[in-house]
Design an enzyme around this catalytic site. Structure first.
Site, mmCIF file in Angstrom:
data_model
loop_
_atom_site.group_PDB
_atom_site.id
_atom_site.type_symbol
_atom_site.label_atom_id
_atom_site.label_comp_id
_atom_site.label_asym_id
_atom_site.label_seq_id
_atom_site.Cartn_x
_atom_site.Cartn_y
_atom_site.Cartn_z
ATOM 1 N N GLY A 11 0.818 -1.207 0.000
ATOM 2 C CA GLY A 11 0.000 0.000 0.000
ATOM 3 C C GLY A 11 0.850 1.255 0.000
ATOM 4 O O GLY A 11 1.910 1.302 0.626
ATOM 5 N N ARG A 72 0.902 -5.143 -5.471
ATOM 6 C CA ARG A 72 1.112 -6.371 -4.701
ATOM 7 C C ARG A 72 1.399 -7.484 -5.705
ATOM 8 O O ARG A 72 0.837 -7.518 -6.794
ATOM 9 C CB ARG A 72 -0.116 -6.692 -3.855
ATOM 10 C CG ARG A 72 -0.474 -5.535 -2.913
ATOM 11 C CD ARG A 72 -1.603 -5.889 -1.973
ATOM 12 N NE ARG A 72 -2.112 -4.709 -1.281
ATOM 13 C CZ ARG A 72 -1.562 -4.152 -0.223
ATOM 14 N NH1 ARG A 72 -0.444 -4.666 0.268
ATOM 15 N NH2 ARG A 72 -2.098 -3.094 0.353
ATOM 16 N N CYS A 73 2.279 -8.406 -5.340
ATOM 17 C CA CYS A 73 2.731 -9.416 -6.299
ATOM 18 C C CYS A 73 2.784 -10.790 -5.641
ATOM 19 O O CYS A 73 3.736 -11.105 -4.912
ATOM 20 C CB CYS A 73 4.106 -9.018 -6.856
ATOM 21 S SG CYS A 73 4.728 -10.140 -8.116
ATOM 22 N N ASP A 103 5.310 -5.138 5.983
ATOM 23 C CA ASP A 103 5.760 -6.485 6.324
ATOM 24 C C ASP A 103 5.950 -7.365 5.091
ATOM 25 O O ASP A 103 6.987 -8.017 4.926
ATOM 26 C CB ASP A 103 4.746 -7.136 7.278
ATOM 27 C CG ASP A 103 5.133 -8.540 7.682
ATOM 28 O OD1 ASP A 103 5.911 -8.681 8.640
ATOM 29 O OD2 ASP A 103 4.677 -9.500 7.028
ATOM 30 N N SER A 105 6.436 -6.491 2.011
ATOM 31 C CA SER A 105 7.548 -5.968 1.219
ATOM 32 C C SER A 105 8.884 -6.403 1.811
ATOM 33 O O SER A 105 9.831 -6.750 1.084
ATOM 34 C CB SER A 105 7.475 -4.441 1.161
ATOM 35 O OG SER A 105 6.217 -4.011 0.680
ATOM 36 N N THR A 125 4.057 2.610 5.793
ATOM 37 C CA THR A 125 2.675 2.145 5.839
ATOM 38 C C THR A 125 1.902 3.029 6.807
ATOM 39 O O THR A 125 2.405 3.348 7.886
ATOM 40 C CB THR A 125 2.562 0.676 6.286
ATOM 41 O OG1 THR A 125 1.199 0.372 6.614
ATOM 42 C CG2 THR A 125 3.431 0.385 7.493
ATOM 43 N N ASP A 127 -0.595 2.276 8.581
ATOM 44 C CA ASP A 127 -1.163 1.566 9.738
ATOM 45 C C ASP A 127 -0.264 1.599 10.965
ATOM 46 O O ASP A 127 -0.720 1.296 12.071
ATOM 47 C CB ASP A 127 -1.451 0.109 9.373
ATOM 48 C CG ASP A 127 -2.651 -0.036 8.458
ATOM 49 O OD1 ASP A 127 -3.371 0.965 8.256
ATOM 50 O OD2 ASP A 127 -2.883 -1.149 7.942
ATOM 51 N N ASP A 129 2.013 -0.520 11.747
ATOM 52 C CA ASP A 129 1.927 -1.882 12.284
ATOM 53 C C ASP A 129 3.237 -2.658 12.169
ATOM 54 O O ASP A 129 3.235 -3.890 12.194
ATOM 55 C CB ASP A 129 0.806 -2.650 11.580
ATOM 56 C CG ASP A 129 0.994 -2.742 10.071
ATOM 57 O OD1 ASP A 129 1.933 -2.111 9.547
ATOM 58 O OD2 ASP A 129 0.190 -3.435 9.424
ATOM 59 N N ARG A 171 -6.246 -2.643 9.604
ATOM 60 C CA ARG A 171 -6.747 -4.023 9.570
ATOM 61 C C ARG A 171 -6.287 -4.825 10.776
ATOM 62 O O ARG A 171 -7.058 -5.600 11.350
ATOM 63 C CB ARG A 171 -6.285 -4.724 8.290
ATOM 64 C CG ARG A 171 -7.027 -4.293 7.042
ATOM 65 C CD ARG A 171 -6.525 -5.046 5.824
ATOM 66 N NE ARG A 171 -5.107 -4.791 5.583
ATOM 67 C CZ ARG A 171 -4.343 -5.473 4.736
ATOM 68 N NH1 ARG A 171 -4.852 -6.491 4.076
ATOM 69 N NH2 ARG A 171 -3.068 -5.165 4.560
ATOM 70 N N ARG A 252 -4.903 7.612 2.851
ATOM 71 C CA ARG A 252 -3.610 7.316 2.241
ATOM 72 C C ARG A 252 -3.077 8.460 1.399
ATOM 73 O O ARG A 252 -1.894 8.492 1.071
ATOM 74 C CB ARG A 252 -3.734 6.077 1.345
ATOM 75 C CG ARG A 252 -3.692 4.767 2.078
ATOM 76 C CD ARG A 252 -3.471 3.663 1.077
ATOM 77 N NE ARG A 252 -3.553 2.359 1.693
ATOM 78 C CZ ARG A 252 -3.595 1.232 1.009
ATOM 79 N NH1 ARG A 252 -3.591 1.280 -0.328
ATOM 80 N NH2 ARG A 252 -3.651 0.075 1.616
#
Length: 319
Positions: A11, A72-73, A103, A105, A125, A127, A129, A171, A252
Site C-alpha cells: 500500500g 502487490r505481487c 511487512d 515488502s 505504511t 497503519d 503496524d 486491519r 492514504r
C-alpha cells in the site's frame, strides 16, 4: 557499491516520495548510480526500470503516493519469482536494493538478501503496524487527515444532534483509531487489539445524553468491526439518529506532514549509508528517536505492542 535500486511495494503511504528522493540524492552524492523500479516486485520481474537522476526526484518531497507506483505481487512470494527478481537485478548490474513498504515488502527483501542481493527495508505504511520502530512513514499524515475529517464531522453532528460512527483504516493495528480518537475527543474507540462491549458503548452514549450532550463520535478501526454494522446496532438499540462515515483510502492520500517528510528523509539517507557499509537484511527505522538498523528476522518475530496507554487515556477522557 556503485549501483543500487529502489522500489516501493504494498500500500502507498504519504512520505514514500520523500524517502525515494533521499535514497536517490544520497546515493548520487556518494557517486553511485540509482535505478528506480516501477510497480514494486511485479515491475522488478517485468524489468520495469528507469534511471534516477537529481531531476527525477525534484519537486516530489511534498507529493503523496509514490512516483515509482506500487503493486502487490503474489508471484514474488514463490521461489521462482524471487529467483527471477535476482536475475533481473544482476542483469542490470544492480548491487544493492532499498525496499520501501510494510511487512510483505520486507519478506520479499529478505528473500533477495538470502539469495545474495544486499537489501535494506524502510517502513512505509499508514497503519503503523511494523514492530521494532517508533513510527512508520505515512502514519502521521494519515492521522492528521483523519482528524481533519472528524473535526468537520463533529460540526455537522452538533448541528443535527446526531451520533456519528467513523471507520478508519487499520486491519491489524488500531493506532490510527487510538490517535484520532484521543485527539478528536471521541466518546468510544474500537480497536482490534482490545475487546469491546457495545452495550457499554451505548451506556456511555446514554450518560452523555442525560447530561445534555448534543452529539457523539464513535471511532472504529476497520480491523475491529464494520462501521456500518456498528452504526446499525447502535441505531437499533438506542433509537438515536446515527450516521456512518467510512474514511477509506482518503487516509492514504495527500501531502505528507513535516514529520513524515523528515522521517522519510532520515531513513532514505540511512538506507544508502547502510548499503555502502555492506550491511544487508535489515530494516532501518527510529527507536527512541535514534535511527537504527534491525534484522528482518527480528522484525518478523517481534510481537507488535501498541501503546495501550493511549487507548486507556481516551477512555478516561471520554467519561
Amino acid at each position: 557499491m556503485r549501483k543500487i535500486a529502489v522500489l516501493t511495494s504494498g500500500g502507498d503511504a504519504p512520505g514514500m516520495n520523500a524517502a525515494i528522493r533521499a535514497v536517490v540524492r544520497t546515493a548520487i552524492y556518494h557517486g553511485m548510480e540509482v535505478v528506480g523500479i516501477l510497480r514494486g516486485y511485479s515491475g522488478l520481474m517485468q524489468e520495469e526500470m528507469m534511471p534516477m537522476t537529481l531531476g527525477s526526484v525534484a519537486d516530489i518531497i511534498q507529493r503523496g503516493g509514490t512516483i515509482l507506483y506500487t503493486a502487490r505481487c503474489e508471484a514474488f512470494k514463490q521461489p521462482e519469482g524471487q529467483a527471477r527478481g535476482l536475475e533481473v537485478l544482476r542483469k542490470h548490474g544492480i548491487e544493492g536494493l532499498v525496499v520501501i513498504g510494510g511487512d510483505g515488502s520486507f519478506r520479499g527483501a529478505q528473500a533477495l538478501h538470502k539469495l545474495g542481493m544486499p537489501t535494506i527495508g524502510i517502513p512505509g505504511t499508514i497503519d503503523n503496524d511494523i514492530p521494532c520502530c517508533d513510527v512508520t512513514i505515512g502514519f502521521d499524515t494519515a492521522v492528521n487527515t483523519a482528524i481533519e475529517a472528524i473535526d468537520k464531522i463533529r460540526d455537522t453532528a452538533t448541528s443535527h444532534d446526531r451520533t456519528y460512527v467513523v471507520e478508519v483504516m487499520g486491519r491489524h493495528a488500531g493506532d490510527i483509531a487510538m490517535y484520532v480518537g484521543l485527539a478528536g475527543g471521541a466518546e468510544s474507540v474500537l480497536i482490534p487489539e482490545a475487546p469491546y462491549d457495545l452495550d457499554e458503548v451505548i451506556r456511555k452514549l446514554e450518560r452523555g445524553v442525560a447530561r445534555g450532550k448534543k452529539h457523539s463520535i464513535i471511532i472504529v478501526a476497520e480491523g475491529a468491526a464494520s462501521g456500518i454494522e456498528i452504526g446499525k446496532y447502535l441505531a437499533e438499540h438506542t433509537g438515536f439518529e446515527v450516521r456512518v462515515t467510512v474514511l477509506g483510502h482518503i487516509q492514504r492520500g495527500g501531502a505528507p506532514t513535516a514529520r513524515d517528510r523528515v522521517l522519510a528523509s532520515q531513513l532514505g539517507a540511512a538506507a544508502v549509508e547502510l548499503l555502502r557499509d555492506n550491511v544487508s537484511g535489515k530494516m532501518v527505522g527510529t527507536r527512541n528517536g535514534v535511527v537504527q538498523a534491525v534484522d528482518f528476522d527480528t522484525v518478523f518475530t517481534t510481537p507488535r505492542q501498541p501503546d495501550m496507554r493511549l487507548y486507556d487515556l481516551a477512555n478516561i477522557l471520554s467519561i
